[in-house]
Design an enzyme around this catalytic site. Structure first.
Site, mmCIF file in Angstrom:
data_model
loop_
_atom_site.group_PDB
_atom_site.id
_atom_site.type_symbol
_atom_site.label_atom_id
_atom_site.label_comp_id
_atom_site.label_asym_id
_atom_site.label_seq_id
_atom_site.Cartn_x
_atom_site.Cartn_y
_atom_site.Cartn_z
ATOM 1 N N GLU A 172 0.777 -1.323 0.153
ATOM 2 C CA GLU A 172 -0.078 0.055 0.106
ATOM 3 C C GLU A 172 1.045 1.246 -0.055
ATOM 4 O O GLU A 172 0.429 2.329 -0.640
ATOM 5 C CB GLU A 172 -0.899 -0.067 1.221
ATOM 6 C CG GLU A 172 -1.901 -1.061 1.322
ATOM 7 C CD GLU A 172 -1.490 -2.443 1.665
ATOM 8 O OE1 GLU A 172 -0.515 -2.392 2.309
ATOM 9 O OE2 GLU A 172 -2.121 -3.432 1.544
ATOM 10 N N PHE B 229 -5.928 -0.044 5.914
ATOM 11 C CA PHE B 229 -4.666 -0.077 5.205
ATOM 12 C C PHE B 229 -4.603 1.330 4.383
ATOM 13 O O PHE B 229 -3.324 1.945 4.440
ATOM 14 C CB PHE B 229 -4.394 -1.135 4.192
ATOM 15 C CG PHE B 229 -4.960 -2.448 4.920
ATOM 16 C CD1 PHE B 229 -4.656 -2.842 6.057
ATOM 17 C CD2 PHE B 229 -5.967 -3.192 4.149
ATOM 18 C CE1 PHE B 229 -4.816 -4.199 6.627
ATOM 19 C CE2 PHE B 229 -6.329 -4.402 4.684
ATOM 20 C CZ PHE B 229 -5.818 -5.004 5.887
ATOM 21 N N ASP C 57 -14.943 -9.833 9.623
ATOM 22 C CA ASP C 57 -13.223 -9.805 9.634
ATOM 23 C C ASP C 57 -12.972 -9.242 10.925
ATOM 24 O O ASP C 57 -11.612 -9.537 11.169
ATOM 25 C CB ASP C 57 -12.943 -8.939 8.429
ATOM 26 C CG ASP C 57 -12.821 -9.577 7.118
ATOM 27 O OD1 ASP C 57 -13.114 -10.813 7.228
ATOM 28 O OD2 ASP C 57 -12.466 -8.805 6.113
ATOM 29 N N ARG D 55 -18.561 -1.621 3.170
ATOM 30 C CA ARG D 55 -18.784 -2.720 2.520
ATOM 31 C C ARG D 55 -20.196 -3.195 2.536
ATOM 32 O O ARG D 55 -20.712 -3.674 1.334
ATOM 33 C CB ARG D 55 -18.056 -3.764 3.497
ATOM 34 C CG ARG D 55 -18.407 -5.028 3.228
ATOM 35 C CD ARG D 55 -17.552 -6.122 3.954
ATOM 36 N NE ARG D 55 -17.891 -7.546 3.521
ATOM 37 C CZ ARG D 55 -18.877 -8.562 4.025
ATOM 38 N NH1 ARG D 55 -19.338 -8.001 5.333
ATOM 39 N NH2 ARG D 55 -18.974 -9.655 3.856
#
Lengths: 311, 268
Positions: free
Chosen positions: A55, A80, A114, A164
């Site tokens: 990244e 990230f 997650d 999401r």
């Protein structure tokens, strides 16, 4: 009501944008399927660069590409794309005020299963503290489309926070024109005002419905542009409603709540003020709806909070 | 440009560096002095227009080891990007010559650098941008040796090779010293030439990176479809005897007496 995640709307908007702006290129870091830049990649394979799971190199390479006249959109997960590369963004993109767009998905606890390692609840704080940075978090698919185009039109760095989870696509009177830096009042009210952004706008609207059943008239304001803040709108509704709530899927530290608190203090508006957000804790695994409930961010929790705090 | 001309230019730039850092009472003489030939070598071969520094077709130059800005500022001034007199404003309030290069302020600076490990990535993006737009310009980046301890540099190297950036030249100023000591004392770089080749570079190792002829020849050499890396053995503090190979001069400004002594050594 149609349901669509803002990340999917982002991928779709990129295709439309790229058709009319040849400068647009897209960089991803091996999460193109999750960020939906695969939609763009399939339409414009020669304009999509996968930079691998690297990244830091991705965002700095985007800075370099912008220096050749391109308009790069960088995407990965928000955790990230802001936290891991904070200093790259600060020094190589924002400090030289380069025309790089950072569109990061999977923000907030609604990432779900997650878990906490992947749920960014600090990204708004990290991005809004940086000079030259514009910070946007659209509430639905249409607003995402408009935010992508507005970001491309602005010559400078922009952070776009995307989700999401699928959320309703607003229709009729909830569908408002998008103007960068100008909040949208989605529901008028006189007893309380709930400022929110992103997926929390829908929760706030549902909370306002519940409150109406309890005789409380709550305004709902969609502050899609967190920076620069629409201070005039904030002060107007705070003065009018007197009970101010800020609902965000983000830490209560450094988010919209603190931005509004400062605006109220400096603007001399006296109001009862409550932050509804992630209370200085990390996320965890669970279904998105369960997590919103657990962290006090779902519509029922917002309504309860308003009822308990309102005077 | 003749070798004599370039040697004179390098010597002039070294005098500028000493004067600038002494005048600012702050700065990094050791690394600035070691990378002079790498910078001059690049500028001697680059396409640019000092009167139109934003010319889109220009070759790009990135000083990833941004703390050596005095060397770059002196080169830019001597190549006509801004008046030589401005060099004395280094590190002063409102100066265009910030402690580390600021592309928003200073003409001729293509990338704001200073936070180590990032300039190579920016240069990779520039080279990728050139390829993407089918433009012919080239990108040169100078990185330090200690800087190679930043993992991001290797991410950038990987990307340069993956995207076949034969328009990119990475120059490594391998003087062997960093703030806390030698590279090997701080964090060994190991078999650096092997590592660079393994990352896909066309590698050219220079026995003396302070020899302008070696540098220019390496810049001109073909790179066979790969990104080029010039691994240049240099001397930290080059040209000033009491600064050479002395880690104490990494980030210390000379006083006036030391300045005069250094200038005397750098006379034509």
């Amino acid at each position: 009501m149609e349901m669509k995640a803002t990340r999917r709307a982002y991928g779709e908007a990129l295709i439309e944008l790229a058709k009319c702006d040849p400068r647009v290129v897209v960089l991803d870091a091996d999460l193109a399927h999750a960020t939906f830049t695969t939609l763009f990649r399939d339409a414009f394979p020669e304009r999509h660069y996968n930079m691998g799971i690297a990244e830091a190199n991705m965002v700095d390479a985007a800075a370099g590409m912008s220096g050749t006249g391109l308009v790069p959109f960088c995407s990965t997960f928000a955790i990230f794309g802001t936290g891991r590369v904070y200093e790259q963004i600060r020094n190589c993109i924002a400090y030289p005020q380069l025309n790089v767009k950072l569109a990061m998905t999977h923000a907030g606890i609604s990432v779900g299963e997650d878990g906490g390692s992947h749920q960014s609840v600090e990204d708004i704080a990290l991005m809004r503290v940086i000079p030259n940075m514009t910070v946007i978090c659209p509430a639905d698919a249409n607003e995402t489309h408009d935010a992508v185009f507005a970001a491309a039109e602005l010559n400078g760095p922009v952070y776009i926070r995307l989700a999401r989870a699928e959320t309703p696509v607003f229709e009729d009177e909830l569908k408002k024109p998008f103007q960068l830096g100008r909040a949208n009042v989605l529901r008028e009210g006189k007893d309380a005002v709930i400022f929110s952004y992103g997926i929390m706008v829908n929760e706030s609207l549902k909370a306002a419905d519940m409150l109406a059943g309890n005789g409380v008239s709550a305004a709902v304001v969609n502050v899609h542009t967190i920076k620069p803040l629409d201070t005039a709108c904030v002060l107007e509704y705070a003065a009018q409603c007197r009970n101010v709530f800020v609902a965000e899927e983000h830490s209560v530290i450094g988010g919209l709540g603190e931005a509004i608190a400062a605006a109220l203090l400096e603007g001399g508006v006296h109001a009862r003020f409550t932050r509804i957000g992630v209370q200085d804790r990390f996320g965890q695994s669970g279904k998105p709806a369960e997590l919103l409930r657990e962290y006090g961010l779902d519509a029922a929790s917002i309504a309860d909070k308003v009822l308990s705090k309102i005077v | 440009m003749s070798t004599t001309y370039l040697n004179d230019l390098c010597k002039q730039i070294r005098r500028d560096i000493v004067n600038m850092i002494a005048s600012a009472s702050s700065g990094h003489p050791g690394g600035s002095l070691s990378c002079v030939e790498l910078i001059v070598g690049a500028f001697s071969q680059m396409n640019f227009d000092a009167q139109n520094p934003a010319w889109p077709e220009r070759d790009r130059f990135v000083l990833s080891k941004g703390h050596c800005a005095p060397a770059l500022y002196a080169a830019l001034a001597r190549y006509g990007f801004f008046p030589v007199e401005e060099l004395s404003t280094l590190r002063q309030l409102h100066s265009r010559l910030q402690g580390h290069p600021d592309c928003k302020k200073c003409p001729g600076i293509d990338a704001s650098t200073g936070s180590l490990g990032q300039g190579v990535s920016v240069a990779v993006g520039m080279a990728l941008g050139a390829k993407h737009q089918r433009k012919d310009f080239k990108v040169y980046v100078v990185t330090g040796d200690g800087e190679l301890q930043e993992g991001q540099v290797w991410e950038a190297f990987m990307a340069a090779s993956h995207y076949g950036l034969d328009n990119l030249t990475v120059m490594i100023d391998w003087n062997g010293l960093q703030i806390d000591g030698t590279n090997d004392q701080v964090m060994s770089l190991g078999a650096l030439p092997d590592k660079l080749r393994a990352f896909g570079f066309e590698l050219i190792e220079l026995s003396d990176g302070n020899d302008i002829e070696q540098v220019v020849a390496a810049i001109k050499a073909p790179c066979n479809g790969k990104p080029k890396c010039i691994l240049a053995h240099t001397t930290k503090g080059k040209g000033v005897s009491f600064m050479e190979n002395n880690v104490g001069w990494h980030g210390k400004a000379p006083d006036n007496e030391q300045r005069l002594k250094a200038l005397a050594e750098l006379e034509d």
